[in-house]
Design a protein around this motif. Structure first.
Motif, mmCIF file in Angstrom:
data_model
loop_
_atom_site.group_PDB
_atom_site.id
_atom_site.type_symbol
_atom_site.label_atom_id
_atom_site.label_comp_id
_atom_site.label_asym_id
_atom_site.label_seq_id
_atom_site.Cartn_x
_atom_site.Cartn_y
_atom_site.Cartn_z
ATOM 1 N N UNK A 124 0.974 8.714 8.729
ATOM 2 C CA UNK A 124 2.014 8.583 7.714
ATOM 3 C C UNK A 124 1.709 7.431 6.767
ATOM 4 N N UNK A 125 1.380 6.260 7.330
ATOM 5 C CA UNK A 125 1.177 5.079 6.489
ATOM 6 C C UNK A 125 -0.150 5.118 5.739
ATOM 7 N N UNK A 126 -1.196 5.660 6.376
ATOM 8 C CA UNK A 126 -2.503 5.714 5.719
ATOM 9 C C UNK A 126 -2.480 6.646 4.515
ATOM 10 N N UNK A 127 -1.769 7.766 4.636
ATOM 11 C CA UNK A 127 -1.649 8.683 3.505
ATOM 12 C C UNK A 127 -0.973 7.992 2.318
ATOM 13 N N UNK A 128 0.089 7.247 2.596
ATOM 14 C CA UNK A 128 0.777 6.508 1.529
ATOM 15 C C UNK A 128 -0.112 5.407 0.951
ATOM 16 N N UNK A 129 -0.871 4.750 1.821
ATOM 17 C CA UNK A 129 -1.743 3.661 1.366
ATOM 18 C C UNK A 129 -2.800 4.169 0.391
ATOM 19 N N UNK A 130 -3.446 5.264 0.749
ATOM 20 C CA UNK A 130 -4.509 5.799 -0.106
ATOM 21 C C UNK A 130 -3.960 6.340 -1.426
ATOM 22 N N UNK A 131 -2.852 7.062 -1.336
ATOM 23 C CA UNK A 131 -2.312 7.706 -2.531
ATOM 24 C C UNK A 131 -1.647 6.718 -3.479
ATOM 25 N N UNK A 132 -0.945 5.732 -2.904
ATOM 26 C CA UNK A 132 -0.142 4.818 -3.737
ATOM 27 C C UNK A 132 -0.836 3.470 -3.913
ATOM 28 N N UNK A 133 -1.095 2.775 -2.816
ATOM 29 C CA UNK A 133 -1.639 1.426 -2.907
ATOM 30 C C UNK A 133 -3.049 1.398 -3.502
ATOM 31 N N UNK A 134 -3.887 2.358 -3.098
ATOM 32 C CA UNK A 134 -5.242 2.425 -3.632
ATOM 33 C C UNK A 134 -5.294 3.120 -4.991
ATOM 34 N N UNK A 135 -4.210 3.756 -5.375
ATOM 35 C CA UNK A 135 -4.121 4.378 -6.696
ATOM 36 C C UNK A 135 -4.900 5.672 -6.843
ATOM 37 N N UNK A 136 -5.261 6.312 -5.711
ATOM 38 C CA UNK A 136 -6.012 7.558 -5.801
ATOM 39 C C UNK A 136 -5.144 8.720 -6.275
ATOM 40 N N UNK A 137 -3.855 8.637 -6.014
ATOM 41 C CA UNK A 137 -2.981 9.757 -6.340
ATOM 42 C C UNK A 137 -2.993 10.785 -5.218
ATOM 43 N N UNK A 138 -1.984 11.617 -5.187
ATOM 44 C CA UNK A 138 -1.817 12.559 -4.079
ATOM 45 C C UNK A 138 -2.919 13.619 -4.044
ATOM 46 N N UNK A 139 -3.249 14.171 -5.205
ATOM 47 C CA UNK A 139 -4.239 15.252 -5.238
ATOM 48 C C UNK A 139 -5.630 14.770 -4.851
#
Length: 268
Positions: free
Chosen positions: A34-49
Motif C-alpha cells: 500500500x505505502x510503496x505504491x503511493x511512494x512511487x506514484x506520488x512522492x517519486x512523481x512517477x504518476x499512477x500509469x
C-alpha cells in the motif's frame, strides 16, 4: 470437504508452510504494498500509469525467477509476494483514479474474478491446498489468486475506510476482528482448513493496508503522518530481516538433515 492431495515429495512444494513467520511477512508485505505504491506514484512523481507499467515489468521478472526455481526459495518467493502486493494495489488504484470505477464495483469485480479463479483451479486440480503447489499450472493459478486477493483487499479496505468514512484505525480493527472470527471458526468449530486459510489471506490485505495508511497518511487525513518513505522502509527492513533468518534456519535444517536408511528389497 475439499480433497487434500500431497506432493509426492514435500520438498518440491513451491510455497512455504503456513507458520507464524508466514503471516508476519505476509502482513508486512501487504502493508508495504500500500505505502510503496503511493511512494512511487506520488512522492517519486512517477504518476499512477508510469508506476503501474514499471511495477508490472518488475513483477514479471520476479515471477520468471520464482517459476524457474521449481521449489520454495524464501527470497524469490517473498520478493514476488511484495511486488504482487504493490501491483494489486495499483490495479485497484488505476480502476478508481484513471477509469472512475467506484470502489463498490471494484470490490464486486475482484470478488467474482477470485471466485472464478478458485473454481477453475478446483475444476482442474480437485484441490485448493497450498501444500500441493508442485506443478507449473498450479503455481500459475496460485499467483493469479494471490493477485486478485490483493486487488480485492485494496478495494474493500479503501471502500470501508474512505468511502464509508470509517477511518483507517477502525477499519484495521474491523478486519482484524474478522480474521479472529475465521481463526476461531477453524480451531473451535472445525471450519475447513483450506477455506479458513484463504479467508484469512484475503482479509489480511485490507488489515495491512489500513494500518499502512494509518502510519503513512497525514494527520489531517486520519493518519499518523510518518509518510510513505519511512513506512515503506520500516516494513521492507523487517521483511528482509525475517526472510534472512528463515533462509539461515532453512539452510541449517537442510545441512543437518539425515538421509533415511534404504528399506531392504528382499526378505530379511
Amino acid at each position: 470437504m475439499l480433497a487434500i492431495q500431497r506432493s509426492p515429495n514435500p520438498s518440491v512444494n513451491r510455497v512455504p508452510e503456513v507458520t507464524v513467520e508466514f503471516w508476519l511477512i505476509k502482513l508486512m508485505a501487504v502493508t508495504m504494498g500500500e505505502t510503496a505504491a503511493d511512494y512511487l506514484a506520488v512522492n517519486m512523481g512517477f504518476g499512477l500509469s508510469a508506476t503501474s507499467a514499471l511495477m508490472v515489468g518488475v513483477l514479471c521478472i520476479a515471477l520468471v525467477i520464482q517459476f524457474s526455481k521449481k521449489r520454495y526459495v524464501p527470497w524469490a518467493y517473498w520478493l514476488a509476494v511484495v511486488l504482487i502486493s504493490v501491483v494489486g494495489t495499483l490495479v485497484t488504484d488505476n480502476l478508481s483514479d484513471n477509469f472512475g470505477v467506484p470502489l463498490e464495483t471494484s470490490t464486486i469485480l475482484f470478488t467474482v474474478l477470485l471466485a472464478a479463479t478458485f473454481a477453475v483451479w478446483y475444476a482442474l486440480e480437485r484441490t485448493l491446498s497450498i501444500h500441493t503447489i508442485f506443478t507449473t499450472r498450479r503455481e500459475a493459478l496460485y499467483w493469479l489468486a494471490i493477485l486478485f486477493t490483493f486487488a480485492l483487499g485494496t478495494a474493500s479496505g479503501d471502500l470501508v475506510a474512505e468511502r464509508f468514512e470509517v477511518g483507517y484505525l477502525t477499519t484495521g480493527l474491523l478486519f482484524g476482528a474478522v480474521i479472529a472470527l475465521v481463526a476461531a471458526a477453524h480451531y473451535l468449530l472445525k471450519l475447513n482448513a483450506i477455506l479458513a486459510f484463504w479467508l484469512a489471506y484475503i482479509f489480511t490485505r485490507p488489515l495491512g493496508a489500513s494500518f499502512g495508511d494509518l502510519l503513512s497518511q497525514p494527520m489531517e487525513y486520519g493518519g499518523l503522518g510518518l509518510g510513505t518513505t519511512y513506512t515503506s522502509l520500516l516494513f521492507l527492513t523487517a521483511i528482509v530481516l525475517i526472510v534472512m533468518w528463515i533462509t539461515i534456519q532453512r539452510g541449517r535444517n537442510e545441512d543437518g538433515a539425515v538421509e533415511p536408511e534404504p528399506e531392504p528389497i528382499g526378505p530379511t
